[in-house]
Design an enzyme around this catalytic site. Structure first.
Site, PDB file in Angstrom:
ATOM      1  N   SER A 142      36.238  30.001  10.482  1.00 37.49           N
ATOM      2  CA  SER A 142      35.366  30.859   9.674  1.00 37.49           C
ATOM      3  C   SER A 142      35.536  30.549   8.195  1.00 37.49           C
ATOM      4  O   SER A 142      34.571  30.526   7.437  1.00 37.49           O
ATOM      5  CB  SER A 142      35.644  32.336   9.958  1.00 37.49           C
ATOM      6  OG  SER A 142      37.005  32.613   9.948  1.00 37.49           O
TER       7      SER A 142
ATOM      8  N   ASN B 249      33.519  27.366   7.573  1.00 36.70           N
ATOM      9  CA  ASN B 249      32.099  27.265   7.874  1.00 36.70           C
ATOM     10  C   ASN B 249      31.262  28.520   7.662  1.00 36.70           C
ATOM     11  O   ASN B 249      30.046  28.431   7.612  1.00 36.70           O
ATOM     12  CB  ASN B 249      31.909  26.834   9.329  1.00 36.70           C
ATOM     13  CG  ASN B 249      32.526  25.488   9.611  1.00 36.70           C
ATOM     14  OD1 ASN B 249      32.179  24.497   8.987  1.00 36.70           O
ATOM     15  ND2 ASN B 249      33.469  25.458  10.534  1.00 36.70           N
ATOM     16  N   TYR B 250      31.885  29.681   7.602  1.00 30.56           N
ATOM     17  CA  TYR B 250      31.084  30.908   7.600  1.00 30.56           C
ATOM     18  C   TYR B 250      31.265  31.804   6.382  1.00 30.56           C
ATOM     19  O   TYR B 250      30.430  32.656   6.126  1.00 30.56           O
ATOM     20  CB  TYR B 250      31.388  31.728   8.854  1.00 30.56           C
ATOM     21  CG  TYR B 250      30.824  31.112  10.101  1.00 30.56           C
ATOM     22  CD1 TYR B 250      29.460  31.183  10.357  1.00 30.56           C
ATOM     23  CD2 TYR B 250      31.636  30.448  11.003  1.00 30.56           C
ATOM     24  CE1 TYR B 250      28.921  30.609  11.499  1.00 30.56           C
ATOM     25  CE2 TYR B 250      31.104  29.872  12.151  1.00 30.56           C
ATOM     26  CZ  TYR B 250      29.756  29.957  12.392  1.00 30.56           C
ATOM     27  OH  TYR B 250      29.227  29.382  13.510  1.00 30.56           O
ATOM     28  N   LEU B 251      32.386  31.686   5.715  1.00 33.91           N
ATOM     29  CA  LEU B 251      32.655  32.631   4.642  1.00 33.91           C
ATOM     30  C   LEU B 251      32.256  32.044   3.297  1.00 33.91           C
ATOM     31  O   LEU B 251      32.790  31.002   2.889  1.00 33.91           O
ATOM     32  CB  LEU B 251      34.143  32.988   4.642  1.00 33.91           C
ATOM     33  CG  LEU B 251      34.603  33.620   5.959  1.00 33.91           C
ATOM     34  CD1 LEU B 251      36.099  33.845   5.954  1.00 33.91           C
ATOM     35  CD2 LEU B 251      33.871  34.929   6.199  1.00 33.91           C
TER      36      LEU B 251
ATOM     37  N   SER C  75      30.173  36.651   6.272  1.00 31.06           N
ATOM     38  CA  SER C  75      30.453  36.789   4.837  1.00 31.06           C
ATOM     39  C   SER C  75      30.447  38.249   4.401  1.00 31.06           C
ATOM     40  O   SER C  75      31.313  38.683   3.645  1.00 31.06           O
ATOM     41  CB  SER C  75      29.446  35.983   4.018  1.00 31.06           C
ATOM     42  OG  SER C  75      29.699  34.606   4.180  1.00 31.06           O
TER      43      SER C  75
END
Length: 575
Positions: free
Chosen positions: A529, A532-534, A405
């Site tokens: 991403s 799930n990640y940002l 992030s």
DNA sequence: TAGAGAACTTAGAAGCGTCACA
DNA sequence: TGTGACGCTTCTAAGTTCTCTA
């Protein structure tokens, strides 16, 4: 770092607007009321038509129903490389024989003598026929599917009607593991209602099992979020029916995940200073922990739990790295003390990287063989225990979320240029997204048609360039003709030609940007991403600031999943 | 307190539907 | 109007972390 997380939630933020009106329950309670129809079971197996035969050793053999069903699983996969692999074939044959009658087992001894050709052809024909259905027939199928979704695809959780993520029981088939999976080809058995556990509230309408069946168990456990579960026979693990990502329950969890990552931001400097210090510790365990943490933080490696040997493909993460996965170079590509990583990570995706590093690794590798653990004094439990002492809620995977992030946010800031048009802004966004995907090693197989489609696009670009040249010439000519003239018609022509040039230029730029984006994306998957990640609030704020419509970067699924973020984020959000 | 199992998140591939373009 | 490329959705495997139990 030791203060506990502020117990606020999107519910409280949006309370007055009625978006997320309820309070959270006390610890561990996930719901007060849960009602659903139970999972949807795949259709029973239908026997082969009489004219489709299986042959053994050149002779037709009518198989028993269970053996025939499993034979068809194999036949359906024959175009796939799987069925040529020895491990796959052996596992399949062993499990298939278990489904045979004694007589069949005595006859069918050698897979190489089995001829599934007619079964395979029938399958291909069915696929083809399905593709060639008329519009009306497709519509009928679509409506039938929709009916199933309407009936089984939703539940009522507290006061909300929520979409269920996977309400269908996984159909039987042959297990497809990733990479060199020792269990590939094994039979994944058909799940019966007698295998399924139902979870719902006592005061709800308990789902009816299919006619003639009963459930394995009906329980009322409101400390978990699953609606149904069963044990899968290949790995012996549990499978769950759970809510869709757009549900309130999942959304809150997602929000919490990003809040923990944001919290890390406030103490990451201290944590980094600490592990830099620990690199010099006299305790070997502490040193190993420090190096592992450095890898997790800097290289975004996964934690790396221990795995049972022979049960899955041989993949590793940080804590499970072995000596054979790294090579130390005194100098490499002009840099001193370089460590070269080469190992298979999750899903057997190769991780390859070269990083300048310190002397500790040499020490850890002393007197060890290739197959020995690099970090023999460390495992994920120890590591996470240490992390949670540094910050409540901190575990190894939080570093991936945090670094992903923060990288997106920094990249977007660096690439920010208000003068760009939308296509260029989107290329910048994708580039920022790509930096994260590279960090997290999110790869994909290049699309089979990649080279061809790039060539096609290039051809289009070339032809558009020619068009542009022509349009420019025509404009020049028109200007020449209109020069000094007050004929309105000629002026209109000039305007028209100007517009044509402009349109051509815009289209060309768009295509060129697209080609760059596609080329850079050849082997990189951005979706993982993004999903799930940002922290979605970074993207929402970016759209607001850059005057780009959100649907340019988030499709419907993502907009649904991140409804909480879309709802709460202002342009000044900072991760 | 460690190990096992449960619960939940993350992951890439395959299938499918749509849309742009010839 | 047909076709192929592409993006979205579905599927389920493969991780991580939590929790329970001996």
């Amino acid at each position: 770092c030791n203060s506990s997380m502020t117990p606020f939630s999107p519910s409280k933020v949006k309370k007055e607007e009625g978006g997320w009106e309820e309070e959270k329950y006390e610890d561990g309670i996930k719901w007060k009321f849960l009602e659903h129809k139970g999972p949807y079971f795949p259709p029973e197996y239908q026997t082969l038509p009489d004219d489709v035969k299986f042959y053994y050793n050149g002779k037709p053999v009518k198989l028993s129903l269970p053996a025939e069903e499993v034979a068809l699983f194999f036949a359906q996969m024959m175009d796939h490389e799987y069925t040529t692999k020895e491990v796959f074939r052996n596992n399949f044959f062993r499990d298939w024989r278990k489904e045979m009658t004694l007589e069949e087992r005595q006859l069918i001894m050698d897979l190489n003598k089995c001829d599934f050709g007619e079964l395979h052809a029938m399958h291909k024909q069915k696929v083809e026929a399905r593709k060639n259905l008329s519009k009306e027939e497709k519509l009928v199928n679509k409506e039938a599917n929709q009916k199933i979704v309407d009936e089984y695809g939703y539940c009522v959780l507290d006061h909300h009607r929520e979409r269920i993520g996977n309400f269908k029981i996984e159909p039987p088939g042959l297990f497809r593991g990733r990479g060199d999976h020792p269990k590939q080809g094994m039979l994944k058995k058909r799940i019966q209602p007698e295998d399924a556990i139902i979870n719902c509230s006592k005061d709800s309408r308990i789902p009816e099992p299919p006619a003639g069946h009963r459930w394995k168990e009906v329980r009322h456990d409101n400390t978990v979020t699953w609606l149904a579960s069963w044990t899968e026979n290949v790995q012996g693990s549990c499978k769950y029916v759970m809510l869709n990502a757009n549900s309130k329950l999942k959304g809150e969890k997602d929000w919490e995940k990003y809040e923990v990552a944001r919290k890390l931001k406030t103490c990451v400097d201290a944590i980094r200073a600490q592990y830099q210090e620990d690199l010099k510790s006299k305790q070997m365990g502490t040193r190993q922990r420090a190096v592992a943490l450095y890898f997790i933080d800097k290289l975004a490696l996964r934690a790396g739990n221990e795995k049972e040997e022979g049960e899955t493909a041989d993949t590793v993460g940080c804590c499970s790295l072995r000596v054979e996965h790294i090579t130390l170079h005194d100098t490499l590509d002009g840099q001193k003390c370089v460590v070269e990583f080469d190992f298979l990570g999750k899903d057997c995706i190769r991780y390859y990287n070269k990083v300048p590093v310190f002397k500790n690794l040499k020490l850890f590798m002393e007197n060890k063989q290739g197959g020995d653990d690099l970090f023999d004094r460390l495992n994920t439990q120890l590591l996470n225990k240490h992390l949670s002492s540094l910050m409540p809620g901190l575990t190894a995977k939080v570093f991936r979320t945090y670094n992903a992030s923060i990288t997106l946010q920094q990249q977007l800031k660096e690439l920010r240029n208000m003068k760009e048009n939308v296509a260029e802004k989107l290329l910048s966004y994708n580039r920022a997204n790509r930096a994260v995907a590279i960090l997290c090693n999110h790869q994909r197989a290049p699309p089979k048609t990649f080279e061809q489609s790039m060539a096609n696009l290039q051809a289009k670009i070339d032809s558009r360039k020619e068009q542009l040249d022509l349009a420019k010439k025509e404009l020049k000519q028109a200007k020449k003709e209109a020069k000094g003239s007050s004929d309105n018609k000629l002026l209109i022509v000039v305007e028209k030609k100007k517009k044509a040039v402009q349109r051509c230029e815009e289209q060309l730029l768009k295509m060129e940007v697209q080609a760059t984006d596609r080329e850079e994306n050849k082997q990189i998957a951005l979706s993982t991403s993004k999903l799930n990640y940002l922290d979605p609030r970074i993207s929402v704020a970016w759209c607001k600031n850059m005057e780009v419509q959100l649907d340019k970067i988030y499709n419907k699924t993502l907009r649904d999943k991140f409804a909480w973020a879309i709802d709460m984020t202002e342009h000044d959000f900072v991760f």
